[in-house]
Design a protein around this motif. Structure first.
Motif, PDB file in Angstrom:
ATOM      1  N   SER A  31      38.490   3.052  60.197  1.00  0.00           N
ATOM      2  CA  SER A  31      37.622   4.032  59.512  1.00  0.00           C
ATOM      3  C   SER A  31      36.156   3.609  59.510  1.00  0.00           C
ATOM      4  N   VAL A  32      35.609   3.374  60.699  1.00  0.00           N
ATOM      5  CA  VAL A  32      34.185   3.020  60.731  1.00  0.00           C
ATOM      6  C   VAL A  32      33.353   4.299  60.575  1.00  0.00           C
ATOM      7  N   THR A  33      32.123   4.149  60.157  1.00  0.00           N
ATOM      8  CA  THR A  33      31.333   5.336  59.789  1.00  0.00           C
ATOM      9  C   THR A  33      30.603   5.980  60.960  1.00  0.00           C
ATOM     10  N   ARG A  34      30.289   5.219  61.987  1.00  0.00           N
ATOM     11  CA  ARG A  34      29.458   5.670  63.121  1.00  0.00           C
ATOM     12  C   ARG A  34      28.098   6.199  62.639  1.00  0.00           C
ATOM     13  N   LEU A  35      27.616   5.612  61.574  1.00  0.00           N
ATOM     14  CA  LEU A  35      26.308   6.036  61.052  1.00  0.00           C
ATOM     15  C   LEU A  35      25.145   5.215  61.616  1.00  0.00           C
ATOM     16  N   SER A  36      25.468   4.137  62.331  1.00  0.00           N
ATOM     17  CA  SER A  36      24.387   3.223  62.760  1.00  0.00           C
ATOM     18  C   SER A  36      23.277   3.899  63.584  1.00  0.00           C
ATOM     19  N   PRO A  37      23.570   4.879  64.446  1.00  0.00           N
ATOM     20  CA  PRO A  37      22.447   5.489  65.176  1.00  0.00           C
ATOM     21  C   PRO A  37      21.432   6.145  64.233  1.00  0.00           C
ATOM     22  N   TYR A  38      21.916   6.661  63.115  1.00  0.00           N
ATOM     23  CA  TYR A  38      21.007   7.334  62.171  1.00  0.00           C
ATOM     24  C   TYR A  38      20.277   6.310  61.296  1.00  0.00           C
ATOM     25  N   ILE A  39      20.995   5.250  60.931  1.00  0.00           N
ATOM     26  CA  ILE A  39      20.347   4.213  60.107  1.00  0.00           C
ATOM     27  C   ILE A  39      19.298   3.483  60.955  1.00  0.00           C
ATOM     28  N   SER A  40      19.663   3.158  62.196  1.00  0.00           N
ATOM     29  CA  SER A  40      18.713   2.439  63.060  1.00  0.00           C
ATOM     30  C   SER A  40      17.465   3.258  63.341  1.00  0.00           C
ATOM     31  N   ALA A  71      24.995  -4.343  53.973  1.00  0.00           N
ATOM     32  CA  ALA A  71      24.058  -5.415  53.589  1.00  0.00           C
ATOM     33  C   ALA A  71      23.727  -6.321  54.777  1.00  0.00           C
ATOM     34  N   TRP A  72      24.652  -6.430  55.744  1.00  0.00           N
ATOM     35  CA  TRP A  72      24.344  -7.210  56.951  1.00  0.00           C
ATOM     36  C   TRP A  72      23.097  -6.636  57.626  1.00  0.00           C
ATOM     37  N   ARG A  73      23.035  -5.300  57.671  1.00  0.00           N
ATOM     38  CA  ARG A  73      21.870  -4.652  58.296  1.00  0.00           C
ATOM     39  C   ARG A  73      20.588  -5.063  57.566  1.00  0.00           C
ATOM     40  N   GLY A 128      26.591   5.842  74.243  1.00  0.00           N
ATOM     41  CA  GLY A 128      25.534   5.053  73.588  1.00  0.00           C
ATOM     42  C   GLY A 128      26.029   4.337  72.346  1.00  0.00           C
ATOM     43  N   TYR A 129      27.349   4.248  72.180  1.00  0.00           N
ATOM     44  CA  TYR A 129      27.928   3.603  70.987  1.00  0.00           C
ATOM     45  C   TYR A 129      29.051   2.660  71.391  1.00  0.00           C
ATOM     46  N   LEU A 130      29.158   1.551  70.670  1.00  0.00           N
ATOM     47  CA  LEU A 130      30.259   0.613  70.871  1.00  0.00           C
ATOM     48  C   LEU A 130      30.761   0.154  69.505  1.00  0.00           C
ATOM     49  N   HIS A 131      32.066   0.065  69.357  1.00  0.00           N
ATOM     50  CA  HIS A 131      32.676  -0.484  68.151  1.00  0.00           C
ATOM     51  C   HIS A 131      32.206  -1.943  67.982  1.00  0.00           C
ATOM     52  N   LEU A 134      34.155  -4.605  69.793  1.00  0.00           N
ATOM     53  CA  LEU A 134      33.923  -4.617  71.249  1.00  0.00           C
ATOM     54  C   LEU A 134      32.593  -5.303  71.575  1.00  0.00           C
ATOM     55  N   ARG A 135      31.598  -5.102  70.697  1.00  0.00           N
ATOM     56  CA  ARG A 135      30.311  -5.794  70.918  1.00  0.00           C
ATOM     57  C   ARG A 135      30.521  -7.310  70.861  1.00  0.00           C
ATOM     58  N   LEU A 136      31.363  -7.711  69.894  1.00  0.00           N
ATOM     59  CA  LEU A 136      31.648  -9.158  69.775  1.00  0.00           C
ATOM     60  C   LEU A 136      32.367  -9.671  71.024  1.00  0.00           C
ATOM     61  N   ASP A 163      21.999   3.120  68.629  1.00  0.00           N
ATOM     62  CA  ASP A 163      21.633   2.453  67.371  1.00  0.00           C
ATOM     63  C   ASP A 163      20.808   1.179  67.607  1.00  0.00           C
ATOM     64  N   ALA A 164      20.188   1.084  68.784  1.00  0.00           N
ATOM     65  CA  ALA A 164      19.406  -0.113  69.116  1.00  0.00           C
ATOM     66  C   ALA A 164      18.533  -0.563  67.944  1.00  0.00           C
ATOM     67  N   ASP A 165      18.769  -1.772  67.497  1.00  0.00           N
ATOM     68  CA  ASP A 165      17.999  -2.357  66.394  1.00  0.00           C
ATOM     69  C   ASP A 165      17.849  -3.823  66.770  1.00  0.00           C
ATOM     70  N   ALA A 167      16.785  -6.506  65.397  1.00  0.00           N
ATOM     71  CA  ALA A 167      17.222  -7.569  64.486  1.00  0.00           C
ATOM     72  C   ALA A 167      18.747  -7.699  64.527  1.00  0.00           C
ATOM     73  N   SER A 168      19.457  -6.577  64.334  1.00  0.00           N
ATOM     74  CA  SER A 168      20.926  -6.637  64.362  1.00  0.00           C
ATOM     75  C   SER A 168      21.401  -7.110  65.730  1.00  0.00           C
ATOM     76  N   ASN A 169      20.692  -6.674  66.767  1.00  0.00           N
ATOM     77  CA  ASN A 169      21.122  -6.982  68.125  1.00  0.00           C
ATOM     78  C   ASN A 169      20.897  -8.454  68.480  1.00  0.00           C
ATOM     79  N   ALA A 170      19.639  -8.870  68.433  1.00  0.00           N
ATOM     80  CA  ALA A 170      19.304 -10.237  68.875  1.00  0.00           C
ATOM     81  C   ALA A 170      20.011 -11.274  68.009  1.00  0.00           C
TER      82      ALA A 170
HETATM   83  C1  LIG Z   1      26.502  -8.329  69.891  1.00  0.00           C
HETATM   84  C2  LIG Z   1      26.194  -7.322  68.814  1.00  0.00           C
HETATM   85  C3  LIG Z   1      25.095  -6.483  68.938  1.00  0.00           C
HETATM   86  C4  LIG Z   1      24.798  -5.565  67.934  1.00  0.00           C
HETATM   87  N1  LIG Z   1      23.700  -4.750  68.081  1.00  0.00           N
HETATM   88  C5  LIG Z   1      23.410  -3.831  67.129  1.00  0.00           C
HETATM   89  C6  LIG Z   1      22.280  -2.970  67.274  1.00  0.00           C
HETATM   90  O1  LIG Z   1      21.492  -3.039  68.223  1.00  0.00           O
HETATM   91  N2  LIG Z   1      22.079  -2.042  66.300  1.00  0.00           N
HETATM   92  C7  LIG Z   1      22.906  -1.930  65.212  1.00  0.00           C
HETATM   93  O2  LIG Z   1      22.697  -1.039  64.386  1.00  0.00           O
HETATM   94  N3  LIG Z   1      23.944  -2.770  65.043  1.00  0.00           N
HETATM   95  C8  LIG Z   1      24.224  -3.704  65.954  1.00  0.00           C
HETATM   96  N4  LIG Z   1      25.310  -4.537  65.787  1.00  0.00           N
HETATM   97  C9  LIG Z   1      26.049  -4.491  64.517  1.00  0.00           C
HETATM   98  C10 LIG Z   1      27.277  -3.570  64.454  1.00  0.00           C
HETATM   99  O3  LIG Z   1      28.076  -3.750  65.587  1.00  0.00           O
HETATM  100  C11 LIG Z   1      26.897  -2.100  64.328  1.00  0.00           C
HETATM  101  O4  LIG Z   1      25.936  -1.899  63.313  1.00  0.00           O
HETATM  102  C12 LIG Z   1      28.141  -1.257  63.990  1.00  0.00           C
HETATM  103  O5  LIG Z   1      29.149  -1.477  64.919  1.00  0.00           O
HETATM  104  C13 LIG Z   1      27.741   0.175  63.954  1.00  0.00           C
HETATM  105  O6  LIG Z   1      28.835   1.051  63.890  1.00  0.00           O
HETATM  106  P1  LIG Z   1      29.175   1.847  62.577  1.00  0.00           P
HETATM  107  O7  LIG Z   1      27.994   2.565  62.059  1.00  0.00           O
HETATM  108  O8  LIG Z   1      30.393   2.647  62.847  1.00  0.00           O
HETATM  109  O9  LIG Z   1      29.488   0.643  61.586  1.00  0.00           O
HETATM  110  P2  LIG Z   1      30.343   0.553  60.261  1.00  0.00           P
HETATM  111  O10 LIG Z   1      31.366  -0.494  60.464  1.00  0.00           O
HETATM  112  O11 LIG Z   1      30.783   1.869  59.810  1.00  0.00           O
HETATM  113  O12 LIG Z   1      29.306  -0.061  59.226  1.00  0.00           O
HETATM  114  C14 LIG Z   1      28.457   0.756  58.412  1.00  0.00           C
HETATM  115  C15 LIG Z   1      27.024   0.315  58.610  1.00  0.00           C
HETATM  116  O13 LIG Z   1      26.884  -1.044  58.192  1.00  0.00           O
HETATM  117  C16 LIG Z   1      25.971  -1.715  59.049  1.00  0.00           C
HETATM  118  N5  LIG Z   1      26.696  -2.778  59.765  1.00  0.00           N
HETATM  119  C17 LIG Z   1      28.023  -2.896  59.959  1.00  0.00           C
HETATM  120  N6  LIG Z   1      28.310  -4.034  60.628  1.00  0.00           N
HETATM  121  C18 LIG Z   1      27.126  -4.635  60.864  1.00  0.00           C
HETATM  122  C19 LIG Z   1      26.744  -5.851  61.497  1.00  0.00           C
HETATM  123  N7  LIG Z   1      27.649  -6.686  62.008  1.00  0.00           N
HETATM  124  N8  LIG Z   1      25.428  -6.153  61.567  1.00  0.00           N
HETATM  125  C20 LIG Z   1      24.486  -5.314  61.032  1.00  0.00           C
HETATM  126  N9  LIG Z   1      24.788  -4.174  60.399  1.00  0.00           N
HETATM  127  C21 LIG Z   1      26.087  -3.837  60.319  1.00  0.00           C
HETATM  128  C22 LIG Z   1      25.439  -0.680  60.021  1.00  0.00           C
HETATM  129  O14 LIG Z   1      24.268  -0.133  59.487  1.00  0.00           O
HETATM  130  C23 LIG Z   1      26.553   0.349  60.051  1.00  0.00           C
HETATM  131  O15 LIG Z   1      26.102   1.627  60.409  1.00  0.00           O
HETATM  132  C24 LIG Z   1      25.624  -5.482  66.772  1.00  0.00           C
HETATM  133  C25 LIG Z   1      26.724  -6.337  66.655  1.00  0.00           C
HETATM  134  C26 LIG Z   1      27.010  -7.238  67.665  1.00  0.00           C
HETATM  135  C27 LIG Z   1      28.208  -8.135  67.505  1.00  0.00           C
END
Ligand SMILES: Cc1cc2nc3c(=O)[nH]c(=O)nc-3n(C[C@H](O)[C@H](O)[C@H](O)COP(=O)(O)OP(=O)(O)OC[C@H]3O[C@@H](n4cnc5c(N)ncnc54)[C@H](O)[C@@H]3O)c2cc1C
Length: 367
Positions: A31-40, A71-73, A128-131, A134-136, A163-165, A167-170
């Motif tokens: 049940s992930v949210t897929r909200l990251s493109p909007y937050i980023s 909070a990780w973001r 343009g999205y990866l779980h 899978l990124r790990l 969701d290119a960000d 800080a989260s990415n690097a």
């Molecule tokens: C190698 C790698 C590269 C990444 N690059 C990016 C990137 O460029 N942009 C990006 O937004 N996230 C990045 N992430 C973090 C994370 O993978 C994504 O934020 C998350 O998968 C987005 O999907 P979601 O919105 O369905 O997340 P959900 O699991 O539904 O989480 C809700 C929100 O919490 C935040 N969040 C969740 N997990 C993380 C995390 N590990 N780090 C930071 N924030 C998190 C995000 O804002 C996300 O939208 C990366 C992680 C890895 C391992």
């Protein structure tokens, strides 16, 4: 596949499933949210999602896990604010065991032979999205199995992510590669099979955790490449600026339709070529921001540098939101929204989260 209409995005926020999130988030169909493109892209903030969850009346334990992930973001963003360009290089310690500063061609071409990974990369180019899991996996195969330095691969991923960000990415790539953590992250075939429901065997990852870090680079990952990452920006067009009105600046990291939406103002989406030279993104990513920009009334697009804009139009009363990528803007800088008042650099997420949790408990006890 990712909606760009603001009302629909807000509807998506109201419909997330925080209670099943914790137990399922690592799975393919979790049940992930897929909200990251909007937050980023700054369309909504972590605080907006947080407030929506609080308003829906969930118990503390039902939403804690999702809030922790949000909070990780904020944590990575605070590091970027505090440390600036230091996040562009090995942050806490040098990545060890590096054999190249490129990326395996098999990753770019989705031909690693690991079925789940290859399918995920092909889907990624489409969506343009990866779980997160899978990124790990991809980062681990690239940095720890193929022994590539994290930076070029991180730029490749950033280029294609909606969701290119940075800080989260690097900082996540470095966390996987051991440059921003004490240990390198490894996942084997069994792990992938479990979380992504496959049953593949006899791959280069089909080994135990003692053996995996000691393995030599599999032949399939040995051919390397450096991807060409260039951004194609819209052509520069002239603007209509009303010098009597304030000017609001939007950019790749701020596309918030609610920001000062009752102000009578010039609204400009500033696309600086220098920004995209440093942080290149794909055409899909640019199309995405242009579509999101349509939620902002009378938004005009300016392709050029901040200084050029100043010289050409001399706009007065400029407002913009704080962000590490625009410290060269001048005008009135406004704070972004954060979930908690915890600010500054913490050496570990858990130290940061401990402070956030105190505020979360106070909020709940006050209810
Ligand atoms: C190698 C790698 C590269 C990444 N690059 C990016 C990137 O460029 N942009 C990006 O937004 N996230 C990045 N992430 C973090 C994370 O993978 C994504 O934020 C998350 O998968 C987005 O999907 P979601 O919105 O369905 O997340 P959900 O699991 O539904 O989480 C809700 C929100 O919490 C935040 N969040 C969740 N997990 C993380 C995390 N590990 N780090 C930071 N924030 C998190 C995000 O804002 C996300 O939208 C990366 C992680 C890895 C391992």
């Amino acid at each position: 596949m990712f909606e760009t209409d603001f009302e629909k995005i807000l509807h998506q926020v109201e419909n997330i499933h925080p209670t099943t999130y914790g137990n399922t988030r690592n799975y393919k169909d979790g049940s992930v949210t897929r909200l990251s493109p909007y937050i980023s892209r700054g369309v909504i903030s972590t605080k907006y999602v947080f407030t929506s969850l609080l308003n829906r009346g969930f118990n503390y334990w039902e939403i804690e896990r999702l809030i922790q992930e949000l909070a990780w973001r904020d944590y990575w963003q605070q590091i970027w604010i505090e440390k600036g360009n230091l996040i562009d290089d090995d942050f806490k310690s040098s990545q060890t065991n590096v054999e190249n500063h490129q990326i395996p061609k098999a990753i770019i071409e989705a031909k690693t032979g690991i079925e789940v990974i290859d399918k995920a990369i092909l889907d990624f180019y489409e969506t343009g999205y990866l779980h997160n899991h899978l990124r790990l996996y991809i980062a681990s195969i690239t940095c720890n199995v193929a022994k590539s330095h994290w930076k070029i691969p991180a730029k490749w991923l950033y280029y294609h992510l909606l969701d290119a960000d940075w800080a989260s990415n690097a900082l996540s790539w470095q966390w996987v590669a051991g440059a921003n953590s004490n240990n390198k992250y490894f996942a084997n075939q069994e792990n992938i099979n479990k979380f992504f429901y496959s049953d593949q065997k006899d791959t280069f990852l089909d080994v135990g955790y003692e053996e995996l870090p000691l393995s030599s680079i599999p032949e399939i990952l040995q051919e390397l490449t450096t991807p060409t990452l260039l951004t194609s920006l819209p052509e520069k067009k002239s603007l209509k600026i009303d010098s009597q009105k304030p000017t609001l600046l939007y950019n790749f990291y701020n596309l918030d339709p609610l920001w000062k939406n009752d102000m009578d103002a010039n609204r400009i989406l500033l696309l600086e070529p220098s920004h995209f030279q440093k942080y290149p993104v794909s055409e899909k990513s640019i199309d995405f921001i242009l579509a999101l920009g349509q939620n902002i009334e009378n938004l005009q697009i300016y392709t050029g540098e901040f200084e050029e804009l100043m010289k050409e139009y001399q706009p007065e009363n400029i407002y913009f939101k704080e962000h590490p990528t625009n410290i060269h803007y001048t005008g009135t800088v406004e704070s972004r929204d954060w979930m908690f008042s915890v600010k500054g650099y913490y050496s570990s997420f858990f130290k940061f989260w401990k402070q956030c949790k105190k505020e979360l408990s106070i909020l709940y006890n006050a209810q």
